[in-house]
Design a protein around this motif. Structure first.
Motif, PDB file in Angstrom:
ATOM      1  N   SER A  59      13.549 103.805  46.267  1.00  0.00           N
ATOM      2  CA  SER A  59      14.951 104.588  46.055  1.00  0.00           C
ATOM      3  C   SER A  59      14.531 106.019  46.152  1.00  0.00           C
ATOM      4  CB  SER A  59      15.618 104.148  44.723  1.00  0.00           C
ATOM      5  OG  SER A  59      15.175 104.953  43.692  1.00  0.00           O
ATOM      6  N   GLU A  60      13.551 106.502  45.321  1.00  0.00           N
ATOM      7  CA  GLU A  60      12.921 107.699  45.687  1.00  0.00           C
ATOM      8  C   GLU A  60      12.815 108.152  47.214  1.00  0.00           C
ATOM      9  OE1 GLU A  60       9.746 109.044  43.261  1.00  0.00           O
ATOM     10  OE2 GLU A  60      10.861 108.458  41.343  1.00  0.00           O
ATOM     11  N   SER A  61      12.063 106.987  47.798  1.00  0.00           N
ATOM     12  CA  SER A  61      11.496 107.662  49.160  1.00  0.00           C
ATOM     13  C   SER A  61      12.582 107.505  50.244  1.00  0.00           C
ATOM     14  CB  SER A  61      10.441 106.233  49.416  1.00  0.00           C
ATOM     15  OG  SER A  61       9.536 105.953  48.411  1.00  0.00           O
ATOM     16  N   PHE A  62      13.505 106.517  49.931  1.00  0.00           N
ATOM     17  CA  PHE A  62      14.792 106.686  51.005  1.00  0.00           C
ATOM     18  C   PHE A  62      15.515 108.026  51.303  1.00  0.00           C
ATOM     19  CE2 PHE A  62      15.683 102.156  49.974  1.00  0.00           C
ATOM     20  CZ  PHE A  62      15.488 101.426  50.961  1.00  0.00           C
ATOM     21  N   GLN A  63      15.215 108.755  50.527  1.00  0.00           N
ATOM     22  CA  GLN A  63      15.905 110.143  50.715  1.00  0.00           C
ATOM     23  C   GLN A  63      15.288 110.924  51.683  1.00  0.00           C
ATOM     24  OE1 GLN A  63      15.611 111.637  46.559  1.00  0.00           O
ATOM     25  NE2 GLN A  63      16.893 109.923  45.847  1.00  0.00           N
ATOM     26  N   GLY A  64      16.123 111.271  52.844  1.00  0.00           N
ATOM     27  CA  GLY A  64      15.561 112.184  53.890  1.00  0.00           C
ATOM     28  C   GLY A  64      14.713 111.416  54.811  1.00  0.00           C
ATOM     29  N   GLN A  65      14.578 110.032  54.930  1.00  0.00           N
ATOM     30  CA  GLN A  65      13.625 109.335  55.721  1.00  0.00           C
ATOM     31  C   GLN A  65      14.359 108.835  56.962  1.00  0.00           C
ATOM     32  OE1 GLN A  65      10.472 108.872  55.162  1.00  0.00           O
ATOM     33  NE2 GLN A  65      10.661 109.803  53.288  1.00  0.00           N
ATOM     34  N   ASP A  66      13.619 108.603  58.125  1.00  0.00           N
ATOM     35  CA  ASP A  66      14.360 108.387  59.527  1.00  0.00           C
ATOM     36  C   ASP A  66      14.415 106.690  59.361  1.00  0.00           C
ATOM     37  OD1 ASP A  66      11.765 107.078  60.076  1.00  0.00           O
ATOM     38  OD2 ASP A  66      10.990 108.681  60.923  1.00  0.00           O
ATOM     39  N   ASN A  67      15.034 106.282  60.490  1.00  0.00           N
ATOM     40  CA  ASN A  67      15.249 104.861  60.566  1.00  0.00           C
ATOM     41  C   ASN A  67      14.044 103.899  60.069  1.00  0.00           C
ATOM     42  OD1 ASN A  67      18.040 105.172  60.688  1.00  0.00           O
ATOM     43  ND2 ASN A  67      18.141 104.602  62.725  1.00  0.00           N
TER      44      ASN A  67
END
Ligand code: C2E
Length: 359
Positions: free
Chosen positions: A123-131
């Motif tokens: 859930s932390e890593s989802f922020q600002g990631q590409d598809n």
């Protein structure tokens, strides 16, 4: 110490010993019942055991080896070992089951902790990631979810197996407990079961202020009978008397037991001594009016009679005091000519027999 029958039966010589045991039983004209087979296996396979020594004593006395003797030897030397073995085995199986369940629970807990950590970091890593990165993270999560699911299934199936195994163990232990409480010759409750039931029944009667009556029964002249007709016929007489006492003394809440050699006892919870007297008189009349035959020769065995002593439990008395009072009444029956029932006078300071019913 008695040798464990299982180790005899699992040894490479098992068949040889089994054959020898059967030959020995045939030589000494002993019926190949399960109990006799067990005893004679000890005899041939463990010559230095107490069981073998007991059998040797009977054989050297020249007496015929009877079912009653088997019962007595087994009661003295086998049941405790058997019971201990059964309980030990049940304990081992149970602890194996519990180990395997706790291992599965530990693994499931570790996996589920890991899963929680993966979810938190995802859930932390989802922020600002590409598809593509999100897809890769979702795949990781779904593989972790599958793992948790699979491990939960393993855990569920192990729990189901353990529940089944516990059910089997419970039934088996119940059977062992029943065997340990049953007199194998007459199939009535044995002395141990009687002692426990009497203790509980007296405590219940005291707690609830209920009546409780005890009857003790002795077969008249049983020793002479055994000496005249042999132990095997004696065993049949014990079985016959037990069948009548078990039927009449087994009605409702009553509890019938073989108290000792030729002695029986019936506990009558909630029933007064006059009701117990009527029941025991019914048993006495039924027994004395039947003509038993010696099975091998068809000869009449003469009259089999019983004497009975009956006592009401006095509130607060120890079970032993009630047994003693019933015993006193039984001896009064014997002294007055046998084949009768006597009531102990429980109102007197010392419990003396008060009334008698006779043939
Ligand atoms: P058992 O020989 O195992 O017999 C069990 C039951 O089968 C008897 O219960 C009775 O209901 C029935 N039974 C067996 N043999 C006969 C028979 O020849 N005729 C009839 N009508 N029924 C038979 P029961 O009567 O309560 O006896 C319980 C046990 O008492 C018997 O077990 C046996 O060990 C002993 N017993 C009873 N009567 C005699 C007898 O006349 N002679 C001897 N030697 N033993 C007897």
């Amino acid at each position: 110490m008695s040798t464990d029958i299982d180790s005899i039966l699992r040894s490479p010589k098992a068949y040889q010993w089994a054959r020898k045991a059967i030959e020995a039983m045939e030589t000494h004209k002993v019926w190949p019942t399960a109990l006799n087979f067990e005893l004679w296996l000890h005899y041939v396979a463990a010559k230095d055991s107490e069981v073998a020594a007991e059998i040797d004593t009977v054989l050297s006395s020249g007496e015929h080896f009877t079912d009653q003797m088997s019962e007595e030897i087994a009661a003295q030397h086998l049941p405790a070992a058997k019971l201990n073995g059964e309980i030990l085995n049940a304990g081992k199986t149970l602890s194996k089951e519990l180990d395997s369940v706790s291992r599965a629970v530990r693994t499931a807990r570790e996996t589920s902790n890991l899963y929680g950590q993966q979810l938190a970091s995802a859930s932390e890593s989802f922020q600002g990631q590409d598809n593509d990165s999100v897809r890769a993270m979702v795949e990781n999560l779904s593989s972790a979810t599958r793992k948790v699911h699979e491990e939960n299934q393993v855990l569920e199936s192990q729990l189901a197996d353990t529940t089944d195994e516990l059910g089997r163990l419970r039934a088996h232990l119940e059977q062992v407990r029943r065997d340990a409480m049953t007199d194998a010759l007459t199939m009535l409750a044995n002395r141990k079961a009687f002692d426990e039931t009497m203790e509980r029944a007296c405590a219940d009667a005291d707690d609830t202020d209920e009546i409780l009556t005890l009857a003790v029964v002795d077969i008249d002249h049983f020793k002479t009978f055994n000496d005249t007709w042999g132990h095997q016929t004696g065993d049949q007489v014990l079985r016959y008397v037990a069948s009548v006492i078990g039927r009449i003394g087994g009605e409702g809440a009553r509890f019938a037991a073989r108290y000792g050699g030729e002695e029986f006892a019936v506990i009558f919870p909630g029933e007064r001594s006059d009701v117990a007297l009527a029941a025991m008189e019914q048993a006495r009349k039924e027994i004395s009016s039947r003509t038993l035959k010696r099975r091998s020769t068809n000869e009449d065995l003469g009259a089999i009679t019983i004497s009975t002593g009956i006592a009401e439990h006095r509130r607060g008395d120890q079970p032993a005091a009630t047994i003693e009072a019933a015993d006193g009444a039984l001896y009064a029956s014997k002294r007055s000519g046998r084949n009768r029932s006597s009531l102990a006078d429980m109102t007197a300071q010392s419990q003396v027999p008060a009334k008698q019913a006779a043939a």
